[in-house]
Motif scaffolding. Structure first.
Motif, PDB file in Angstrom:
ATOM      1  N   GLY A 269       0.817  -1.206   0.000  1.00  0.00           N
ATOM      2  CA  GLY A 269       0.000   0.000   0.000  1.00  0.00           C
ATOM      3  C   GLY A 269       0.850   1.255   0.000  1.00  0.00           C
ATOM      4  N   GLU A 270       1.922   1.250   0.769  1.00  0.00           N
ATOM      5  CA  GLU A 270       2.811   2.415   0.822  1.00  0.00           C
ATOM      6  C   GLU A 270       3.479   2.654  -0.530  1.00  0.00           C
ATOM      7  N   THR A 271       3.900   1.567  -1.178  1.00  0.00           N
ATOM      8  CA  THR A 271       4.524   1.694  -2.497  1.00  0.00           C
ATOM      9  C   THR A 271       3.537   2.250  -3.514  1.00  0.00           C
ATOM     10  N   LEU A 272       2.306   1.709  -3.487  1.00  0.00           N
ATOM     11  CA  LEU A 272       1.282   2.189  -4.413  1.00  0.00           C
ATOM     12  C   LEU A 272       0.959   3.660  -4.172  1.00  0.00           C
ATOM     13  N   ASP A 273       0.844   4.043  -2.903  1.00  0.00           N
ATOM     14  CA  ASP A 273       0.545   5.445  -2.583  1.00  0.00           C
ATOM     15  C   ASP A 273       1.546   6.374  -3.249  1.00  0.00           C
ATOM     16  N   SER A 274       2.819   6.002  -3.159  1.00  0.00           N
ATOM     17  CA  SER A 274       3.872   6.849  -3.719  1.00  0.00           C
ATOM     18  C   SER A 274       3.927   6.771  -5.239  1.00  0.00           C
ATOM     19  N   PHE A 275       3.892   5.555  -5.758  1.00  0.00           N
ATOM     20  CA  PHE A 275       4.112   5.343  -7.193  1.00  0.00           C
ATOM     21  C   PHE A 275       2.944   5.855  -8.024  1.00  0.00           C
TER      22      PHE A 275
END
Length: 710
Positions: A274-280
């Protein structure tokens, strides 16, 4: 100035050997070449592709990709010159134009070869051929791509064409045609026999089919390892995914979004996704990849920045992006994803919908200058009012020296030029400019309309293509279905059903899928395996949003048809039916070279059918339990990752036939893939959990609560 590429240099050395081995008696016994009427004219006029149609008036006697070209080559005793391209890639149309503007080159090609033009969006196997031949030379594939075939259909030599200018392109063709013509003239028997030998070696060295992994625990272990590796490739500082290249990473977004709901994965890992998706996702949505003027999604970037895009777009990219963005919005409400999905759909409807309501692959190709998509600060200010310019300067982070990073433009080709993007949220723009939020949004919208009109005056849009495409149309069915589940808007349900019915009617003739509506499938128009896989996906999606078994049964019938016609005795998945095959080397589309792969999409379709309780053809069973090397190369196997996880990462919903409408609507709008649903029994809703426990849902709220946020 003439130059010699390494591959054609090798051809020259072969030709010297040929000169020594040439047999006078063989020359005397050779049957004189036949004059073949078909290759005396350009025969692309009826092909269902804007790229091919753009060469229909060419002076080169282009032939469509079909087994009959080998017959023409044998009778005329010529080699086959195959130019592989697409309307989507820069340089393909420009190469065609460069050749056509040179009468000498036209005459030499027509005199010495059977010239064939292919479109990888229609004849996917030619793209796979180019990819695999490039891999032999340890080089990256790019298009346009030139292949010379023997009259038996075996590759003799090949090379990508890096279009930079007409002069360099013509020099390349001048040299290569001279070399290969002399090679063929000196000893055609040697060329024929040598290419046949090498083709046999290629067949012998084809990769083994994906290995079966019979135990679910082992599949889950490899899947978890692949997901850890996939997430580790993301560099938060560079906001990029190592190894993903310049394609819009839609497959990665979809994989991570669905994996967030996979309870077989550790909670800490799901949180990291989720953190990666939020940023990417925010990086991509605030870049030029999602056009701030017309909403269209760009399939790829140029260089290392997401703000320098490849200007050409296509319908499949819009449909795929809409489907994935809508699901991301539905599952986790990522800001901007629903707007991006709706924008992609509107763009597709505006530029790819044909008069009969179907969809084309792309617009008609034309020359495109990258700089026409970029702006100086003065150009922007001259179009907008003072207030609009103040807002847009902040909104798109415009700079007098240009806003492209220096590492993305080391030669300073784009100095003082800016890429337009929704780089700064309206809320931040309001703080910087002093306008209130409502005014900022109004100024963004009024400025958008003016900038779009100005850009189209500088770089007019290509002409529309009115040739419907089965692949594009079935892609759009699934896009509409996903937007319906994400929004509950009945207009998307109506559009999905209407388009699905029209596509089923127009693109299937005598059982087989045909890229040309209402015609007989032949040659380039004969549906490829990937088109079947996308059509099956559309049928499964329509069954999910209508709860009508007829669509599921149709998807099952297409799956059986695919099994009967696209699987070899050795268990390989063909991309083209043998009746339409030209090069008889069975390369499988098993990794994501262009977008989704045929094997990955087939795996997911089979898992969905199995979860619904349908039988799957025995000849396709290998794709249910086999795995490619997902843990070593997860980026190119994200479609297979999604398919693998579907085995355990879904809930089964059974809806009674007499259930109230609010329950019906709630079930219809559950996220696709994570929930498989079917009418069964009299009333009520029964949900089978991942541990095979059955629970009941009595209200629409109960059904909505099934989507547990990680």
């Amino acid at each position: 100035m003439k130059f010699t590429s390494p591959i054609f240099a090798a051809a020259i050395s072969i030709s010297l050997i040929c000169c020594k081995s040439k047999s006078t008696s063989e020359d005397q016994n050779r049957i004189p070449p036949e004059v073949v009427p078909e290759i005396q004219e350009n025969r692309l006029g009826e092909e269902p592709s804007a790229f091919l149609a753009s060469a229909a008036d060419s002076k080169i006697n282009w032939q469509p990709w079909s087994p009959e070209v080998l017959d023409f080559a044998k009778r005329s005793q010529r080699m086959v010159l195959v130019l592989i391209g697409t309307a989507r890639y820069n340089g393909c149309f420009e190469t065609l134009e460069a050749l056509d503007r040179n009468p000498t080159m036209v005459e030499r090609i027509n005199r010495n070869f059977v010239p064939v033009l292919t479109d990888i969006d229609l004849t996917r196997e030619t793209g796979l051929l180019a990819y695999n031949l490039s891999s032999e030379a340890k080089a990256s594939v790019s298009f346009p791509f030139l292949i010379l075939l023997s009259p038996e259909g075996n590759p003799v030599t090949w090379h990508p064409i890096q279009y930079k200018s007409d002069r360099e392109t013509l020099a390349f063709f001048d040299n290569s045609i001279e070399v290969i013509s002399r090679l063929w003239s000196d000893d055609p028997d040697y060329v024929t026999n040598d290419s046949a030998l090498k083709a046999d070696l290629r067949r012998d060295s084809l990769p083994d089919p994906d290995k079966e992994v019979p135990e679910m625990e082992e599949r889950q272990r490899r899947y978890e390892a692949a997901m850890r590796r996939l997430e580790s490739f993301y560099d938060e500082d560079l906001t990029s995914l190592a190894g993903s290249g310049g394609l819009f990473p839609l497959g990665v977004f979809d994989t991570l979004a669905l994996a967030r709901y996979d309870e077989s994965l550790p909670p800490s890992q799901r949180q990291k996704f989720g953190e990666t998706l939020d940023s990417f996702i925010q990086t991509l949505l605030s870049s030029a990849m999602v056009d701030p003027l017309d909403g269209g999604v760009h399939p790829a970037r140029r260089g290392s920045t997401w703000n320098l895009v490849m200007g050409r777009r296509d319908c499949s990219t819009q449909a795929r992006a809409a489907r994935i963005f809508a699901r991301m919005h539905q599952l986790d409400g990522y800001p901007g994803t629903l707007e991006a999905a709706v924008g992609a759909i509107r763009f597709a409807e505006t530029y790819y919908q044909t008069p009969n309501g179907l969809f084309s692959l792309s617009e008609k190709p034309d020359s495109m200058e990258t700089k026409s998509w970029l702006w100086t600060v003065d150009q922007v200010s001259s179009v907008l009012s003072d207030d609009e310019f103040k807002v847009w300067k902040t909104y798109s982070a415009l700079n007098d020296i240009g806003n492209l990073p220096s590492e993305a433009d080391p030669n300073r080709n784009y100095f003082r030029l800016n890429s337009l993007a929704a780089a700064v949220p309206p809320e931040e723009v309001a703080k910087v400019t002093g306008f209130d939020l409502a005014e900022v949004k109004s100024l963004i919208e009024s400025g958008r309309k003016k900038l779009r009109k100005s850009r189209e005056s500088r770089a007019p849009r290509p002409a529309p293509d009115h040739s419907p495409s089965a692949l594009a149309s079935f892609r759009m069915v699934s896009a509409y279905a996903s937007l319906y589940t994400a929004t509950g808007d009945a207009s998307y349900l109506e559009k999905a059903v209407k388009l699905g019915e029209a596509s089923r009617k127009h693109f299937l003739k005598n059982r087989f899928l045909n890229e040309r509506p209402d015609g007989e499938p032949e040659g380039a128009s004969d549906g490829r395996a990937f088109s079947y896989a996308i059509a099956i996906q559309a049928g499964l999606d329509l069954g999910a949003i209508t709860l009508e078994d007829d669509w599921y049964l149709w998807a099952q019938d297409l799956t059986t048809l695919l099994a009967e016609n696209f699987v070899t005795k050795e268990g390989r998945l063909l991309e083209v039916r043998q009746v339409s095959q030209v090069v008889e080397i069975d390369y499988e589309d098993r990794m994501m070279v262009f977008d989704d792969s045929t094997a990955g999409q087939l795996r997911l379709n089979l898992q969905r059918l199995l979860a619904l309780g349908f039988q799957t053809p025995p000849s396709l069973s290998a794709w249910l339990n086999s795995l490619p090397p997902i843990d070593n190369f997860p980026i190119i196997f994200t479609d297979s990752l999604i398919a693998t996880a579907h085995e355990w990462n879904h809930l089964t919903v059974k809806l009674g036939r007499e259930s109230p409408q609010e329950l019906v609507d709630a079930v219809r709008t559950l996220p696709l893939q994570l929930f498989v649903r079917r009418r069964e029994g009299s009333d009520g809703v029964t949900i089978t959990l991942q541990n095979d426990t059955e629970i009941s849902a009595n209200t629409a709220e109960d059904i909505k609560n099934l989507i547990q946020k990680p």
